[in-house]
Scaffold this motif. Structure first.
Motif, PDB file in Angstrom:
ATOM      1  N   GLU A 114       0.816  -1.223   0.000  1.00  0.00           N
ATOM      2  CA  GLU A 114       0.000   0.000   0.000  1.00  0.00           C
ATOM      3  C   GLU A 114       0.850   1.274   0.000  1.00  0.00           C
ATOM      4  O   GLU A 114       0.393   2.317  -0.445  1.00  0.00           O
ATOM      5  CB  GLU A 114      -0.932   0.030   1.227  1.00  0.00           C
ATOM      6  N   ASN A 115       2.083   1.172   0.531  1.00  0.00           N
ATOM      7  CA  ASN A 115       2.883   2.393   0.658  1.00  0.00           C
ATOM      8  C   ASN A 115       3.729   2.704  -0.573  1.00  0.00           C
ATOM      9  O   ASN A 115       4.339   3.774  -0.642  1.00  0.00           O
ATOM     10  CB  ASN A 115       3.798   2.294   1.893  1.00  0.00           C
ATOM     11  N   LEU A 116       3.762   1.786  -1.534  1.00  0.00           N
ATOM     12  CA  LEU A 116       4.647   1.971  -2.689  1.00  0.00           C
ATOM     13  C   LEU A 116       4.358   3.288  -3.422  1.00  0.00           C
ATOM     14  O   LEU A 116       5.267   3.970  -3.875  1.00  0.00           O
ATOM     15  CB  LEU A 116       4.497   0.798  -3.662  1.00  0.00           C
ATOM     16  N   LYS A 117       3.080   3.616  -3.519  1.00  0.00           N
ATOM     17  CA  LYS A 117       2.702   4.819  -4.276  1.00  0.00           C
ATOM     18  C   LYS A 117       3.189   6.117  -3.628  1.00  0.00           C
ATOM     19  O   LYS A 117       3.192   7.163  -4.260  1.00  0.00           O
ATOM     20  CB  LYS A 117       1.185   4.874  -4.464  1.00  0.00           C
ATOM     21  N   ALA A 141       4.461  -8.452  -4.524  1.00  0.00           N
ATOM     22  CA  ALA A 141       5.245  -8.675  -5.753  1.00  0.00           C
ATOM     23  C   ALA A 141       4.518  -8.059  -6.957  1.00  0.00           C
ATOM     24  O   ALA A 141       5.141  -7.391  -7.796  1.00  0.00           O
ATOM     25  CB  ALA A 141       5.459 -10.174  -5.963  1.00  0.00           C
ATOM     26  N   GLU A 142       3.195  -8.238  -7.015  1.00  0.00           N
ATOM     27  CA  GLU A 142       2.422  -7.667  -8.131  1.00  0.00           C
ATOM     28  C   GLU A 142       2.468  -6.136  -8.088  1.00  0.00           C
ATOM     29  O   GLU A 142       2.647  -5.478  -9.113  1.00  0.00           O
ATOM     30  CB  GLU A 142       0.955  -8.123  -8.036  1.00  0.00           C
ATOM     31  N   ASN A 143       2.332  -5.591  -6.891  1.00  0.00           N
ATOM     32  CA  ASN A 143       2.305  -4.126  -6.768  1.00  0.00           C
ATOM     33  C   ASN A 143       3.674  -3.492  -7.036  1.00  0.00           C
ATOM     34  O   ASN A 143       3.756  -2.360  -7.489  1.00  0.00           O
ATOM     35  CB  ASN A 143       1.782  -3.721  -5.393  1.00  0.00           C
ATOM     36  N   ILE A 144       4.728  -4.233  -6.731  1.00  0.00           N
ATOM     37  CA  ILE A 144       6.075  -3.724  -7.030  1.00  0.00           C
ATOM     38  C   ILE A 144       6.209  -3.495  -8.535  1.00  0.00           C
ATOM     39  O   ILE A 144       6.720  -2.466  -8.989  1.00  0.00           O
ATOM     40  CB  ILE A 144       7.145  -4.712  -6.492  1.00  0.00           C
ATOM     41  N   VAL A 145       5.699  -4.431  -9.311  1.00  0.00           N
ATOM     42  CA  VAL A 145       5.752  -4.292 -10.772  1.00  0.00           C
ATOM     43  C   VAL A 145       4.828  -3.148 -11.203  1.00  0.00           C
ATOM     44  O   VAL A 145       5.220  -2.256 -11.964  1.00  0.00           O
ATOM     45  CB  VAL A 145       5.345  -5.626 -11.456  1.00  0.00           C
ATOM     46  N   LYS A 146       3.588  -3.174 -10.668  1.00  0.00           N
ATOM     47  CA  LYS A 146       2.590  -2.157 -11.047  1.00  0.00           C
ATOM     48  C   LYS A 146       3.095  -0.727 -10.793  1.00  0.00           C
ATOM     49  O   LYS A 146       2.850   0.188 -11.579  1.00  0.00           O
ATOM     50  CB  LYS A 146       1.309  -2.417 -10.244  1.00  0.00           C
ATOM     51  N   HIS A 147       3.814  -0.533  -9.708  1.00  0.00           N
ATOM     52  CA  HIS A 147       4.263   0.818  -9.363  1.00  0.00           C
ATOM     53  C   HIS A 147       5.662   1.140  -9.896  1.00  0.00           C
ATOM     54  O   HIS A 147       6.257   2.146  -9.507  1.00  0.00           O
ATOM     55  CB  HIS A 147       4.218   1.023  -7.841  1.00  0.00           C
ATOM     56  N   GLY A 148       6.170   0.281 -10.755  1.00  0.00           N
ATOM     57  CA  GLY A 148       7.431   0.580 -11.440  1.00  0.00           C
ATOM     58  C   GLY A 148       8.675   0.424 -10.576  1.00  0.00           C
ATOM     59  O   GLY A 148       9.688   1.075 -10.818  1.00  0.00           O
ATOM     60  N   PHE A 149       8.624  -0.455  -9.569  1.00  0.00           N
ATOM     61  CA  PHE A 149       9.786  -0.642  -8.700  1.00  0.00           C
ATOM     62  C   PHE A 149      10.567  -1.926  -9.004  1.00  0.00           C
ATOM     63  O   PHE A 149      11.493  -2.269  -8.267  1.00  0.00           O
ATOM     64  CB  PHE A 149       9.355  -0.673  -7.226  1.00  0.00           C
ATOM     65  N   ALA A 150      10.183  -2.615 -10.099  1.00  0.00           N
ATOM     66  CA  ALA A 150      10.791  -3.922 -10.365  1.00  0.00           C
ATOM     67  C   ALA A 150      12.315  -3.838 -10.436  1.00  0.00           C
ATOM     68  O   ALA A 150      13.021  -4.718  -9.929  1.00  0.00           O
ATOM     69  CB  ALA A 150      10.212  -4.500 -11.652  1.00  0.00           C
TER      70      ALA A 150
END
Ligand SMILES: C[S@@+](CC[C@H](N)C(=O)[O-])C[C@H]1O[C@@H](n2cnc3c(N)ncnc32)[C@H](O)[C@@H]1O
Length: 291
Positions: A114-117, A141-150
């Protein structure tokens, strides 16, 4: 009257912070607050059921006929939904805190992400996101990709207790510019026992930022926090305890060159989930031994 204080991080006008003790609640406010944990637990169930049905239908297995599997899915998926709901409420406080993270960053108990953004991606060199709970780390893991942190992150599926494994991932002394704790000290088993370790991971001058719900200083509210924690909350909220004085414990650890420890001005002393919002800057003399 409580006083609003200037801090080095800017929260939006509706999210004023204060260092003064909270005001007393009205009778009605106290009444509503006293059932808030029950409302949240009901929401975990209500929000978890549709997600569990969807999961069982899209991942067919014998687990469909297993009531324990249903219970586990409703609990864990409902909990993730509640984290997202909480984020909508508290985002205004979390954003200015998390966006000051820079360099090598360690987020403990990153949950579903939730905090990635809130991170300022330009200032992130590498984000080490630590999350031991399988259902949450899959979403993380999904959100890391979604928020461009991969390209800039390392997901570590390990708990804070497993220091040898963490060292193998590069989590070692004097490594991090920022450590991020968002609603995690309430859930870590024996949280305060890890505070010295966390401090040791920071470089001198590095910052630990904290957004935590904590123990109330109001005696009646504290009694309710103790009761709820023991009877139902800890089981319903994946080990979370309502009655930990995390901000104070972190401050009393010492070894900080500067401490900003505030609370949302809008919270009164009847709330069962009062918050500490803190920025702790490590002193250069703080390279203390830890367990
Ligand atoms: C209330 S959730 C908060 C998640 C996330 N920080 C957020 O704000 O959305 C608490 C988190 O602490 C994690 N946690 C529990 N025990 C842990 C441990 N021993 N080490 C690291 N994280 C842990 C849980 O899996 C969960 O993700």
């Amino acid at each position: 009257m409580s006083s609003v204080v200037e801090t080095r991080y800017k929260s939006p006008p509706e999210c004023k912070l204060s260092s003064a003790p909270p005001e007393s609640p009205s009778f009605y406010q106290r009444l509503v607050e006293s059932i808030r944990p029950l409302i949240i637990i009901s929401m975990i169930v209500v929000k978890g059921v549709p997600s569990a049905v969807f999961y069982q239908l899209t991942n067919p297995s014998l687990g469909f006929f297993n009531p324990f599997k249903w219970f586990d899915l409703i609990h864990k998926l409902g909990f993730a939904k509640i984290l997202a709901y909480g984020d909508e409420i508290w985002g205004g406080y979390k954003r200015p805190l998390v966006e000051q993270a820079n360099g090598k960053i360690l987020e403990i108990g990153a949950g579903s992400g939730e905090n990635l953004k809130y991170y300022n991606k330009d200032n992130v060199e590498t984000l080490y996101a630590l999350e031991p709970e399988k259902s949450l780390s899959t979403m993380l893991a999904e959100n890391i990709v979604k928020h461009g942190f991969a390209e800039k992150s390392l997901l570590i599926p390990v708990g804070i207790d497993d220091k040898d494994k963490l060292a193998a991932f590069g989590v070692s002394e004097n490594t991090f510019d920022t450590i991020v704790l968002v609603q995690v000290c309430c859930s870590l088993p024996n949280a305060s026992a890890h505070f010295k370790y966390l401090q040791s991971l920071l470089k001198p001058g590095g910052k630990l930022v904290m957004f935590e719900h904590v123990a109330s200083t109001d005696p009646l509210t504290r009694i309710l926090q103790n009761l709820y924690t023991t009877v139902i909350w800890k089981k319903a909220a994946l080990g979370c305890e309502l009655n930990r004085a995390s901000g104070i414990w972190m401050k009393e650890l010492g070894g900080w060159e500067h401490v900003d420890l505030l609370r949302p001005e809008a919270e009164n002393s009847g709330t069962l989930l009062p918050h500490d919002i803190g920025v702790f800057t490590k002193a250069s003399y703080a390279n203390v031994a830890h367990d």
